[in-house]
Design an enzyme around this catalytic site. Sequence first.
Site, PDB file in Angstrom:
ATOM      1  N   SER A   1       0.762  -1.206   0.034  1.00 41.09           N
ATOM      2  CA  SER A   1       0.131  -0.011   0.072  1.00 41.09           C
ATOM      3  C   SER A   1       0.837   1.462   0.123  1.00 41.09           C
ATOM      4  O   SER A   1       0.376   2.337  -0.570  1.00 41.09           O
ATOM      5  CB  SER A   1      -1.017   0.029   1.145  1.00 41.09           C
TER       6      SER A   1
ATOM      7  N   HIS B   1      -5.395  -3.966  -1.646  1.00 36.43           N
ATOM      8  CA  HIS B   1      -5.168  -2.813  -2.798  1.00 36.43           C
ATOM      9  C   HIS B   1      -5.261  -3.604  -4.257  1.00 36.43           C
ATOM     10  O   HIS B   1      -4.987  -2.920  -5.340  1.00 36.43           O
ATOM     11  CB  HIS B   1      -3.852  -1.998  -2.584  1.00 36.43           C
TER      12      HIS B   1
ATOM     13  N   LYS C   1     -11.724  -0.215  -0.202  1.00 38.27           N
ATOM     14  CA  LYS C   1     -11.160   0.720  -1.157  1.00 38.27           C
ATOM     15  C   LYS C   1     -11.653   0.605  -2.570  1.00 38.27           C
ATOM     16  O   LYS C   1     -12.480   1.567  -2.719  1.00 38.27           O
ATOM     17  CB  LYS C   1      -9.668  -0.030  -1.127  1.00 38.27           C
TER      18      LYS C   1
END
Length: 393
Positions: free
Chosen positions: A180, A208, A239
């Site tokens: 990240s 991610h 996310k």
Amino acid sequence: MGKLTFVDEALADLREKGLYNTIRTIESSVGAWVQIEGRRVLNLCSNNYLGFADDQRLRDAAKRAIDEYGVGPAAVRSIAGTMSLHVELERRIARFKGTEAALSVQSGLNTNLSVLPLLLDKDDIVFTDELNHASIIDGVRLTKATRVIYPHRDTETLAKLLEEKRAAAKKLIVTDGVFSMDGDIAPLPKIVDLADAYEAIVMVDDAHGEGVLGSHGRGIVDHFNLHGRVDIECGTMSKAFGVMGGYVAGSAKVIEYLRQRARPFLFSSAATPPDVAACIEAIDILEKSDEPVRRLWENAQFFKSSLKKLGFDTGKSETPIVPVMLGEAETAWSFSKALFARGVFATAIAFPTVPQGKARIRVMMSAGHSRKDLEFAIDAFAQVGRELGAIRA
Ligand SMILES: Cc1ncc(COP(=O)(O)O)c(C=O)c1O
């Protein structure tokens, strides 16, 4: 009073070292632009990869769920908190990821706290990348297993360590899928080969990679075509999916074991109906179209190459996470403030989140950014970069 003076000292210490973080408040929904301190600013730091956080389709799905199911389950999943929406989300996640089953929990952090303590015992060894996310580190801390930290993405050293510990009762390799802070990708094919050779369990946190890598954003396992070779995939709906919630995807028996024993599942209330419904809607959208994923990558490529042309160092990024490396924390904070003055919201990331001397502005690209937005951002980076001497004038 006296009992808590150590707190005053700790806060003073953070201020003195330039590590005190002033947290900004967003006064609008989270989109390409947000309102902060009454000003509309370009948002370059949410994990809103696909622009779903304020997508009308997700908003509508959440509203419909409130009308039908109310605002909360008022129970943990194992007592009275499992609603048909949770079961549907789990079915959809498993289908999206191509696994036998999936479990939905309240957050990405909770997935790591759910899985690791259940898989590892005191005679076991966990091999963990040195740059793994804090929630993996905390999940490992909840186990009695021996922790072996391997250098970042270094599979040669990992192989040596596995060989040294060959006799361990159980071995587990855990890695972030996309890291990240740097935006680089775990060498998962090599990790899976090593795991096969040493009979190690493989767990990847795809927080991610979800919505970013693979066909239609199915994640890192799909990206490397490793279906069936990764034991546990976990991740977050907070996310790319723009909502809130975590999931674990894997074999039916592992998921059943988690359902029986995972502590965040048993001891923390279930996700709320609007959250769960919005997550299902996000999966629906992605299953039907990869257009947001393609737009995200086009934006990332344009932004990264423009910054590189200006002379910025964007580190090892291979994804829409773009670290703009600036060195010392003070420089990064000043850079972020100067960007903000120009209408660009991009936070500085410094120690202890990243190593000392590696402070940066971490830019998160979104499919929600228009080309005009990106040009505005690039212009601001160029001006501030010259002013602060980060690039040549
Ligand atoms: C790799 C990784 N795992 C887990 C998390 C936590 O996810 P959540 O915000 O859903 O708890 C994050 C978020 O920062 C992350 O980057």
